[in-house]
Design an enzyme around this catalytic site. Structure first.
Site, short mmCIF file in Angstrom:
data_model
loop_
_atom_site.label_atom_id
_atom_site.label_comp_id
_atom_site.label_asym_id
_atom_site.label_seq_id
_atom_site.Cartn_x
_atom_site.Cartn_y
_atom_site.Cartn_z
N LYS A 139 0.83 -1.09 0.01
CA LYS A 139 -0.33 -0.14 0.29
C LYS A 139 1.06 1.41 -0.20
O LYS A 139 0.36 1.99 -0.76
CB LYS A 139 -0.90 -0.40 1.38
CG LYS A 139 -2.03 -1.11 0.59
CD LYS A 139 -2.90 -0.78 1.73
CE LYS A 139 -3.87 -2.25 1.40
NZ LYS A 139 -5.48 -1.95 1.75
N LYS A 221 -5.39 -9.60 -6.63
CA LYS A 221 -6.72 -9.68 -5.81
C LYS A 221 -7.40 -8.91 -6.53
O LYS A 221 -8.11 -7.88 -6.56
CB LYS A 221 -6.25 -9.68 -3.86
CG LYS A 221 -7.78 -9.68 -3.38
CD LYS A 221 -6.78 -9.57 -2.12
CE LYS A 221 -7.54 -8.12 -1.79
NZ LYS A 221 -7.50 -7.58 -0.05
N LYS A 224 -11.75 -3.60 -3.73
CA LYS A 224 -12.63 -2.34 -4.40
C LYS A 224 -11.62 -1.02 -4.41
O LYS A 224 -12.53 -0.79 -4.07
CB LYS A 224 -13.74 -2.79 -2.85
CG LYS A 224 -12.93 -3.14 -1.78
CD LYS A 224 -14.46 -2.79 -0.52
CE LYS A 224 -14.11 -3.36 0.42
NZ LYS A 224 -12.41 -3.04 1.75
P1 ATP Z 1 -8.63 -2.83 0.89
O1 ATP Z 1 -8.89 -3.20 -0.70
O2 ATP Z 1 -9.32 -1.92 2.10
O3 ATP Z 1 -7.66 -3.49 1.85
P2 ATP Z 1 -9.85 -5.40 1.40
O4 ATP Z 1 -10.94 -5.81 1.08
O5 ATP Z 1 -8.74 -5.97 0.98
O6 ATP Z 1 -10.13 -3.77 1.13
P3 ATP Z 1 -11.36 -5.63 3.80
O7 ATP Z 1 -12.46 -4.61 3.02
O8 ATP Z 1 -11.21 -5.46 5.00
O9 ATP Z 1 -10.12 -5.68 3.03
O10 ATP Z 1 -11.46 -7.04 3.39
C1 ATP Z 1 -12.50 -7.93 4.31
C2 ATP Z 1 -12.17 -9.48 4.06
O11 ATP Z 1 -12.84 -9.80 3.17
C3 ATP Z 1 -11.07 -9.84 4.72
O12 ATP Z 1 -11.00 -11.22 4.77
C4 ATP Z 1 -10.51 -9.62 3.67
O13 ATP Z 1 -9.30 -11.04 3.56
C5 ATP Z 1 -11.42 -10.58 3.03
N1 ATP Z 1 -11.65 -10.30 1.16
C6 ATP Z 1 -11.31 -9.21 0.68
N2 ATP Z 1 -11.13 -9.77 -0.77
C7 ATP Z 1 -10.99 -10.50 -0.80
C8 ATP Z 1 -10.62 -11.50 -2.32
N3 ATP Z 1 -10.49 -10.96 -3.15
N4 ATP Z 1 -11.05 -12.55 -1.96
C9 ATP Z 1 -10.82 -13.23 -1.01
N5 ATP Z 1 -11.62 -12.59 0.35
C10 ATP Z 1 -11.16 -11.21 0.40
#
Ligand code: ATP
Ligand code: LTN
Length: 357
Positions: A139, A221, A224
């Site tokens: 990040k 990955k 969002k």
């Molecule tokens: P950011 O991009 O802001 O870091 P993020 O989606 O990675 O956001 P969170 O929204 O906090 O982070 O994620 C919430 C949960 O969703 C966590 O347990 C994360 O591991 C899971 N998660 C996020 N993206 C994925 C993905 N692409 N596949 C599976 N699990 C996910």
């Protein structure tokens, strides 16, 4: 000289230490999602769907699921957007099937103790440990200037979120493994220094779907925060757009529906999504589509995704403007606060902070 009345008042201040017992269940589960944007299909498969499953399957377990808004300010975010995301995520949690009778659903910043214990964890962790975290390194690279201190210290806050409730189980995607390891290290270090205070938590990782990949670049990955909306599916996306995104997902050119993450990351990702939403194993799905075209497979998957999102979207609109949503969040915060305030009291006492009581 204090008057008699004042002396009486002073005496009254020392109240007997009456505590309302906290009903104890055998285990606790804790997890959170950052309200940095709208939730994606990756969040649903990797997190929300797992929470609902665990809520239904785990006995004698109390669940604490929160919207991690304190984590959302580690990178710049518009105030109005943050506000909107927090409420929207709360409604989505419920729309996906979280049951407020089984789960304490709350907003992290409404339980101030998280920030307090976060500071204690910063005072337990070493700078080197923070700098080593891959998510921080990734990040940090994406930002050229104005990198906030909290972006680096954020795993300490995450450790606090978990240790606050003596969580035994922490369901997370595999991108959070390193943070959980650190949490365990910090719990052990604190316990060794100040005496047994925290439960050392275990991670819980879904078997399939721990990492759903981007539809436009399946080596990354699904996220969002990605700037290309075709790379992700939002849970609240229009269903026609959802179908199109699936149909235009990047795949390879050899047209064999086979799971092979290294050689065929695109189709493997779609197989994972298929398997996670239908609960069929990847092997079963491969067999079903043997000899069939990518476009036939994608057309079926588009319908499966749309069918999974439709009821969630319907329930979301039931909750989003409903005062019941606030009641649920108030209830969750109240219960979390009760446990958190006692934990802080215990931690401070162990550390020699404040006055001797
Ligand atoms: P950011 O991009 O802001 O870091 P993020 O989606 O990675 O956001 P969170 O929204 O906090 O982070 O994620 C919430 C949960 O969703 C966590 O347990 C994360 O591991 C899971 N998660 C996020 N993206 C994925 C993905 N692409 N596949 C599976 N699990 C996910
Ligand atoms: N760091 C996590 C979100 C998160 C979390 C937590 C997950 C914050 N606190 C406590 C589990 C337990 C993320 O970025 N996905």
């Amino acid at each position: 000289m204090p008057t008699l009345n004042q002396k009486e008042k002073l005496k009254k201040v020392k109240q007997p230490d009456v505590k309302i017992p906290i009903p104890v269940k055998q285990k606790r589960l804790v997890s959170g999602i950052k309200p940095t944007g709208q939730l994606t299909l990756g969040n649903y498969i990797g997190a929300l769907k797992q929470f609902v499953k665990l809520q239904d399957e785990m006995e004698n377990t109390e669940l604490f699921i929160f919207i991690a808004d304190l984590h959302a300010i580690t990178t710049p975010i518009d105030k109005q957007e943050l506000k909107k995301n927090i409420r929207s995520i709360a409604a989505i949690y419920l729309a996906c099937g979280l049951d407020p009778d089984k789960v304490n659903l709350f907003i992290q910043s409404e339980v101030n103790e998280h920030a307090v214990l976060g500071y204690v964890m910063e005072s337990t962790a070493y700078i080197g440990e923070m700098e080593r975290m891959t998510q921080y390194k990734d990040k940090k690279q994406k930002q050229t200037e104005g990198i906030r201190t909290s972006l680096m210290t954020y795993p300490a806050l995450m450790a606090a979120d978990i240790l606050m409730y003596d969580a035994n189980i922490v369901p997370i995607g595999d991108d959070q493994k390193q943070h959980l390891e650190l949490t365990r290290d910090l719990a052990i270090r604190f316990n060794n220094t100040y005496g047994e205070t925290f439960v050392v938590p275990e991670g819980f990782f879904p078997e399939t779907g721990a990492r759903i990949m981007s539809l436009t670049d399946p080596t990354k990955k699904m996220d969002k925060s990605n700037e290309n909306p075709k790379s992700y599916i939002l849970l609240l996306d229009d269903l026609a757009a959802v179908r199109n995104k699936i149909k235009s997902a990047v795949t390879d050119s050899d047209a064999i529906i086979k799971y092979d993450v290294k050689k065929k990351p695109g189709i493997s990702n779609l197989l994972t999504i298929y398997s996670s939403l239908t609960n069929e194993t990847i092997k079963e799905v491969e067999k079903k589509y043997k000899g069939k075209s990518y476009s036939a497979f994608k057309a079926d998957l588009a319908e499966i995704v749309a069918d999974s999102l439709r009821p969630i979207q319907q329930m979301y609109f039931e909750y989003i403007n409903n005062p019941r949503l606030d009641e649920i969040l108030d209830q969750g915060a109240e219960r979390a606060k009760l446990i958190a305030s006692r934990k802080i009291e215990k931690v401070f006492k162990r550390m020699g902070m404040g006055r001797v009581r």
